[in-house]
Every structure is written in structure tokens, then in C-alpha cells.
Design a protein around this motif. Structure first.
Motif, mmCIF file in Angstrom:
data_model
loop_
_atom_site.group_PDB
_atom_site.id
_atom_site.type_symbol
_atom_site.label_atom_id
_atom_site.label_comp_id
_atom_site.label_asym_id
_atom_site.label_seq_id
_atom_site.Cartn_x
_atom_site.Cartn_y
_atom_site.Cartn_z
ATOM 1 N N MET A 1 30.134 47.840 34.915
ATOM 2 C CA MET A 1 30.612 46.502 34.643
ATOM 3 C C MET A 1 31.520 46.066 35.788
ATOM 4 S SD MET A 1 32.853 45.105 31.406
ATOM 5 C CE MET A 1 31.452 45.104 30.336
ATOM 6 N N ASN A 2 31.299 44.869 36.252
ATOM 7 C CA ASN A 2 32.067 44.311 37.354
ATOM 8 C C ASN A 2 33.394 43.765 36.816
ATOM 9 O OD1 ASN A 2 33.118 42.873 39.479
ATOM 10 N ND2 ASN A 2 31.284 41.680 39.872
ATOM 11 N N MET A 3 34.495 44.427 37.145
ATOM 12 C CA MET A 3 35.804 44.040 36.637
ATOM 13 C C MET A 3 36.241 42.673 37.146
ATOM 14 S SD MET A 3 36.994 46.410 34.613
ATOM 15 C CE MET A 3 35.352 46.644 33.990
ATOM 16 N N GLU A 4 35.777 42.285 38.333
ATOM 17 C CA GLU A 4 36.173 40.981 38.877
ATOM 18 C C GLU A 4 35.603 39.826 38.064
ATOM 19 O OE1 GLU A 4 34.788 43.394 41.184
ATOM 20 O OE2 GLU A 4 36.849 44.070 41.395
ATOM 21 N N SER A 5 34.489 40.060 37.339
ATOM 22 C CA SER A 5 33.860 38.985 36.576
ATOM 23 C C SER A 5 34.468 38.815 35.186
ATOM 24 C CB SER A 5 32.357 39.243 36.447
ATOM 25 O OG SER A 5 32.122 40.406 35.668
ATOM 26 N N ILE A 6 35.365 39.709 34.799
ATOM 27 C CA ILE A 6 35.981 39.608 33.479
ATOM 28 C C ILE A 6 37.158 38.639 33.555
ATOM 29 C CG2 ILE A 6 37.264 40.870 31.701
ATOM 30 C CD1 ILE A 6 35.679 43.328 32.386
ATOM 31 N N PRO A 7 37.181 37.633 32.667
ATOM 32 C CA PRO A 7 38.312 36.704 32.649
ATOM 33 C C PRO A 7 39.630 37.439 32.411
ATOM 34 C CG PRO A 7 36.501 35.844 31.353
ATOM 35 C CD PRO A 7 36.143 37.261 31.706
ATOM 36 N N LYS A 8 40.698 36.870 32.894
ATOM 37 C CA LYS A 8 42.012 37.499 32.803
ATOM 38 C C LYS A 8 42.782 37.041 31.559
ATOM 39 C CE LYS A 8 41.535 39.673 36.737
ATOM 40 N NZ LYS A 8 40.111 39.814 36.927
ATOM 41 N N ASP A 9 42.062 36.767 30.464
ATOM 42 C CA ASP A 9 42.722 36.442 29.205
ATOM 43 C C ASP A 9 43.038 37.742 28.462
ATOM 44 O OD1 ASP A 9 40.247 37.279 28.235
ATOM 45 O OD2 ASP A 9 39.657 35.297 27.518
ATOM 46 N N ALA A 10 43.551 37.656 27.231
ATOM 47 C CA ALA A 10 43.950 38.853 26.482
ATOM 48 C C ALA A 10 42.779 39.802 26.267
ATOM 49 C CB ALA A 10 44.558 38.454 25.139
ATOM 50 N N ASP A 11 41.601 39.264 25.962
ATOM 51 C CA ASP A 11 40.432 40.110 25.747
ATOM 52 C C ASP A 11 40.016 40.807 27.038
ATOM 53 O OD1 ASP A 11 39.898 39.455 22.918
ATOM 54 O OD2 ASP A 11 39.481 37.450 23.702
ATOM 55 N N GLY A 12 39.948 40.056 28.106
ATOM 56 C CA GLY A 12 39.552 40.618 29.392
ATOM 57 C C GLY A 12 40.535 41.656 29.900
ATOM 58 N N MET A 13 41.820 41.371 29.782
ATOM 59 C CA MET A 13 42.828 42.324 30.256
ATOM 60 C C MET A 13 42.791 43.624 29.441
ATOM 61 S SD MET A 13 43.957 40.982 32.930
ATOM 62 C CE MET A 13 45.190 42.214 33.297
ATOM 63 N N SER A 14 42.505 43.511 28.159
ATOM 64 C CA SER A 14 42.381 44.716 27.343
ATOM 65 C C SER A 14 41.192 45.560 27.795
ATOM 66 C CB SER A 14 42.246 44.358 25.867
ATOM 67 O OG SER A 14 43.455 43.824 25.392
ATOM 68 N N LEU A 15 40.089 44.912 28.115
ATOM 69 C CA LEU A 15 38.920 45.646 28.629
ATOM 70 C C LEU A 15 39.235 46.300 29.973
ATOM 71 C CD1 LEU A 15 36.059 43.181 27.681
ATOM 72 C CD2 LEU A 15 36.513 45.429 26.672
ATOM 73 N N ILE A 16 39.909 45.576 30.839
ATOM 74 C CA ILE A 16 40.293 46.134 32.142
ATOM 75 C C ILE A 16 41.209 47.340 31.944
ATOM 76 C CG2 ILE A 16 41.632 45.652 34.233
ATOM 77 C CD1 ILE A 16 40.433 42.739 34.046
ATOM 78 N N ASN A 17 42.181 47.235 31.031
ATOM 79 C CA ASN A 17 43.081 48.358 30.742
ATOM 80 C C ASN A 17 42.313 49.555 30.187
ATOM 81 O OD1 ASN A 17 45.459 47.149 31.624
ATOM 82 N ND2 ASN A 17 45.881 46.250 29.621
ATOM 83 N N LEU A 18 41.349 49.303 29.328
ATOM 84 C CA LEU A 18 40.523 50.397 28.805
ATOM 85 C C LEU A 18 39.840 51.143 29.948
ATOM 86 C CD1 LEU A 18 38.821 48.776 25.708
ATOM 87 C CD2 LEU A 18 40.089 50.921 25.707
ATOM 88 N N ARG A 19 39.246 50.369 30.847
ATOM 89 C CA ARG A 19 38.528 50.960 31.991
ATOM 90 C C ARG A 19 39.489 51.760 32.877
ATOM 91 N NH1 ARG A 19 35.549 52.716 35.660
ATOM 92 N NH2 ARG A 19 34.169 51.538 36.983
ATOM 93 N N GLU A 20 40.646 51.181 33.146
ATOM 94 C CA GLU A 20 41.631 51.849 34.003
ATOM 95 C C GLU A 20 42.159 53.142 33.388
ATOM 96 O OE1 GLU A 20 44.541 48.812 34.808
ATOM 97 O OE2 GLU A 20 43.277 47.873 36.333
#
Length: 121
Positions: free
Chosen positions: A1-20
Motif C-alpha cells: 500500500m502506498n502510504m503517500e496516497s493515504i489522506p492525512k485525516d484520523a483514519d489515514g493517520m491511524s493506518l499509517i501508524n499501524l504500518r509504522e
């Protein structure tokens, strides 16, 4: 999944944090979606409307606030669009009864996961 394409809203940031934190966003994970309900009667009414969509639901009252929440668990691949779609479907079902989707949470699928990742609406 391309992290740059995920919006930086609460849902997107939670997904990014999960990945990290080691979760694999291309693999299924258990996710609890929260539906804020005005009372236990509405929660009991919504439960059989939501469960046929593949959820396991439990109704609980917060000891501190006395608020009622219908926790709706599902095993799903956590794509951003999927998370948004599920919240929309839960709102479509619950809004006519004065309830609403109120975010989601997961422990992810990393082998060392233990931290709850939560996105509040």
C-alpha cells in the motif's frame, strides 16, 4: 500500500501508524468499529441489522460516562477506502435511530502488536 496516497485525516493517520508499528496493511486484521447509541434499546435493535454484514457485535456501557457503544468487530484488509466505506454503511444503518459511527480501533496484525490504534470520528 502506498502510504503517500493515504489522506492525512484520523483514519489515514491511524493506518499509517499501524504500518509504522509493523502491521501488514495487505493482510486481514481484526477491527472494532464503534457505533455510539443513545440507549441500550437502540443498541439491541441495531445489532441484528449490522451482524448480517459480517460483524460480531457487543453492546457495552462506559462505566465513567454511562455512554452506550455497540462494538462491531470484523476481520478485514484495512484499506483506507474499506475503512471509510464500512463507517458510511454503519452510519446509513444507525443514523435513522439516532446512533452514529464513532471511529474504529485495532491491535493490528504485527506479531509484537499490543498497542491499540484508534481513529475517532
Amino acid at each position: 500500500m502506498n502510504m503517500e496516497s493515504i489522506p492525512k485525516d484520523a483514519d489515514g493517520m491511524s493506518l499509517i501508524n499501524l504500518r509504522e508499528h509493523g502491521s501488514n496493511l495487505s493482510k486481514p486484521m481484526e477491527i472494532d468499529f464503534f457505533v455510539a447509541v443513545p440507549n441500550p434499546e437502540i443498541g439491541a435493535l441495531l445489532k441484528p441489522l449490522i451482524e448480517p454484514l459480517g460483524f460480531e457485535c457487543s453492546l457495552e456501557q462506559d462505566e465513567e460516562t454511562s455512554d452506550w457503544t455497540l462494538y462491531c468487530f470484523i476481520l478485514v484488509i484495512p484499506a483506507y477506502a474499506t475503512i471509510i466505506d464500512i463507517q458510511k454503511r454503519l452510519n446509513d444503518i444507525s443514523n435513522p435511530y439516532g446512533a452514529k459511527s464513532d471511529g474504529w480501533g485495532t491491535f493490528g496484525n504485527a506479531s509484537l502488536a499490543g498497542e491499540l490504534f484508534k481513529a475517532d470520528s
